[in-house]
Write an enzyme that holds these catalytic residues in place. Sequence first.
Site, PDB file in Angstrom:
ATOM      1  N   TYR A   1      -4.693   3.743   8.084  1.00 20.48           N
ATOM      2  CA  TYR A   1      -6.077   3.229   8.175  1.00 20.48           C
ATOM      3  C   TYR A   1      -6.689   3.506   9.548  1.00 20.48           C
ATOM      4  O   TYR A   1      -6.540   4.595  10.075  1.00 20.48           O
ATOM      5  CB  TYR A   1      -6.108   1.727   7.820  1.00 20.48           C
ATOM      6  CG  TYR A   1      -5.309   1.459   6.578  1.00 20.48           C
ATOM      7  CD1 TYR A   1      -5.768   1.919   5.350  1.00 20.48           C
ATOM      8  CD2 TYR A   1      -4.066   0.845   6.627  1.00 20.48           C
ATOM      9  CE1 TYR A   1      -5.030   1.718   4.198  1.00 20.48           C
ATOM     10  CE2 TYR A   1      -3.314   0.645   5.477  1.00 20.48           C
ATOM     11  CZ  TYR A   1      -3.804   1.093   4.276  1.00 20.48           C
ATOM     12  OH  TYR A   1      -3.068   0.901   3.156  1.00 20.48           O
TER      13      TYR A   1
ATOM     14  N   SER B   1       0.800  -1.243   0.000  1.00 17.62           N
ATOM     15  CA  SER B   1       0.000   0.000   0.000  1.00 17.62           C
ATOM     16  C   SER B   1       0.826   1.283   0.000  1.00 17.62           C
ATOM     17  O   SER B   1       0.262   2.366  -0.196  1.00 17.62           O
ATOM     18  CB  SER B   1      -0.932   0.026   1.209  1.00 17.62           C
ATOM     19  OG  SER B   1      -2.005  -0.864   1.010  1.00 17.62           O
TER      20      SER B   1
ATOM     21  N   VAL C   1       1.137  -3.788   3.803  1.00 13.13           N
ATOM     22  CA  VAL C   1       1.082  -5.100   4.480  1.00 13.13           C
ATOM     23  C   VAL C   1       2.339  -5.944   4.278  1.00 13.13           C
ATOM     24  O   VAL C   1       2.482  -6.997   4.891  1.00 13.13           O
ATOM     25  CB  VAL C   1      -0.155  -5.957   4.106  1.00 13.13           C
ATOM     26  CG1 VAL C   1      -1.418  -5.466   4.751  1.00 13.13           C
ATOM     27  CG2 VAL C   1      -0.296  -6.133   2.623  1.00 13.13           C
TER      28      VAL C   1
ATOM     29  N   TYR D   1      -3.675  -2.518 -10.218  1.00 15.90           N
ATOM     30  CA  TYR D   1      -3.505  -2.288  -8.774  1.00 15.90           C
ATOM     31  C   TYR D   1      -2.636  -3.383  -8.128  1.00 15.90           C
ATOM     32  O   TYR D   1      -1.719  -3.090  -7.356  1.00 15.90           O
ATOM     33  CB  TYR D   1      -4.895  -2.219  -8.128  1.00 15.90           C
ATOM     34  CG  TYR D   1      -4.870  -2.198  -6.625  1.00 15.90           C
ATOM     35  CD1 TYR D   1      -4.521  -1.035  -5.923  1.00 15.90           C
ATOM     36  CD2 TYR D   1      -5.185  -3.341  -5.887  1.00 15.90           C
ATOM     37  CE1 TYR D   1      -4.502  -1.027  -4.530  1.00 15.90           C
ATOM     38  CE2 TYR D   1      -5.171  -3.331  -4.502  1.00 15.90           C
ATOM     39  CZ  TYR D   1      -4.828  -2.185  -3.829  1.00 15.90           C
ATOM     40  OH  TYR D   1      -4.806  -2.171  -2.459  1.00 15.90           O
TER      41      TYR D   1
ATOM     42  N   LYS E   1       0.358   3.362  -2.962  1.00 20.39           N
ATOM     43  CA  LYS E   1      -0.800   4.261  -3.125  1.00 20.39           C
ATOM     44  C   LYS E   1      -0.388   5.733  -3.059  1.00 20.39           C
ATOM     45  O   LYS E   1      -1.043   6.594  -3.635  1.00 20.39           O
ATOM     46  CB  LYS E   1      -1.846   3.947  -2.047  1.00 20.39           C
ATOM     47  CG  LYS E   1      -2.457   2.545  -2.165  1.00 20.39           C
ATOM     48  CD  LYS E   1      -3.263   2.185  -0.922  1.00 20.39           C
ATOM     49  CE  LYS E   1      -3.874   0.796  -1.023  1.00 20.39           C
ATOM     50  NZ  LYS E   1      -4.514   0.350   0.229  1.00 20.39           N
TER      51      LYS E   1
HETATM   52  O1  DON Z   1      -4.993  -4.551  -1.544  1.00 21.12           O
HETATM   53  C1  DON Z   1      -4.402  -5.205  -0.714  1.00 21.12           C
HETATM   54  O2  DON Z   1      -4.989  -5.875   0.121  1.00 21.12           O
HETATM   55  C2  DON Z   1      -2.878  -5.149  -0.686  1.00 21.12           C
HETATM   56  N1  DON Z   1      -2.341  -5.242  -2.005  1.00 21.12           N
HETATM   57  C3  DON Z   1      -2.395  -3.885  -0.060  1.00 21.12           C
HETATM   58  C4  DON Z   1      -2.957  -3.668   1.323  1.00 21.12           C
HETATM   59  C5  DON Z   1      -2.032  -2.958   2.227  1.00 21.12           C
HETATM   60  O3  DON Z   1      -0.848  -2.892   2.021  1.00 21.12           O
HETATM   61  C6  DON Z   1      -2.638  -2.437   3.468  1.00 21.12           C
HETATM   62  N2  DON Z   1      -1.617  -1.859   4.319  1.00 21.12           N
HETATM   63  N3  DON Z   1      -1.288  -1.961   5.401  1.00 21.12           N
END
Ligand code: DON
Length: 307
Positions: free
Chosen positions: A242, A67, A260, A194, A70
């Site tokens: 978040y 993320s 993540v 994405y 983003k």
């Molecule tokens: O969309 C997702 O679930 C992952 N590619 C990215 C989520 C993420 O990194 C949330 N961060 N802490």
Amino acid sequence: MTRLDDLPDFLNALAADVMSRGEWGKVADYIPELARVDPAQFAISVALADGRLISAGQSRTRFSIQSISKVYALACVLSRFGDSLWNRVGREPSGDRFDSILLLEQEHGRPRNPFINAGALVTTDVLLAGRAPKEALSEILQFIRDGAGDDDIHIDASVAASEKATGFRNVALANYLRSFDNLRETPDRVLGTYFHQCAIEMTTEQLALSGRCLAGLPDAPMLLSEVRRRRIAALMMTCGHYDGSGDFAFRTGLPGKSGVGGGILLVVPGRASVGIWSPGLNAWGNSMVGTEAAERLARFTGWSVFG
Ligand code: DON
């Protein structure tokens, strides 16, 4: 001697301390490729306004930025399309998990902010306007490479494929957004792009260097206007972690963005850009040890934006 002259010793002691304690949190397991990563890893890199780059731990090990991508996608969209993004995405914290669908129905398909998954999918949709997925991904990669001054930054296709195979929540979010007419491209095309942007790999050294333009450091390439830089930092502070954003701001007093994969990009306006990585996560899906390291660094340097 200034406090920053003690920074190398501080970072080495920090790395030694977290390694010896061995409390790592839990790696993300909903993306099988990430579930295989050893949680017992830590790295931190600090790019300073005077041009120094100071690191400790495994600062040359590549990890999946997830993320954190983003932030760069948002920067690309704002640069190309200006403020029109805000007609389709809000600028408020959601208070919900990163992959929550809850508010989307109540708020008629307009995601709360560009960092929750729903908002990031809309941002990627905007980036795809008039572009093939490959071109949109090149645009994000080029922004990161230019920011870092390093072309050796790539996408790990196996991580993207792994998320594609199990990313059912994102599939649901994309379809739901489309039902509200807030995706122009097909859900498949947006999701494919994405998943690949999330699968960009970097080291903490590269992450710290690429964040210099977001911190407005003097030696950073001019990739963003001052106003955009400030606004992105404000969104990182309020939404970058978040439903854990309040806790992160409370502990560090700094804008940050997590992924993540266990990475955190920390921005210290005018002073430093920091890349941190430790793959074990806390209950909010943010790096457990990484958050602690950010807190200890902020306390050591007095870098909180609140003085
Ligand atoms: O969309 C997702 O679930 C992952 N590619 C990215 C989520 C993420 O990194 C949330 N961060 N802490």
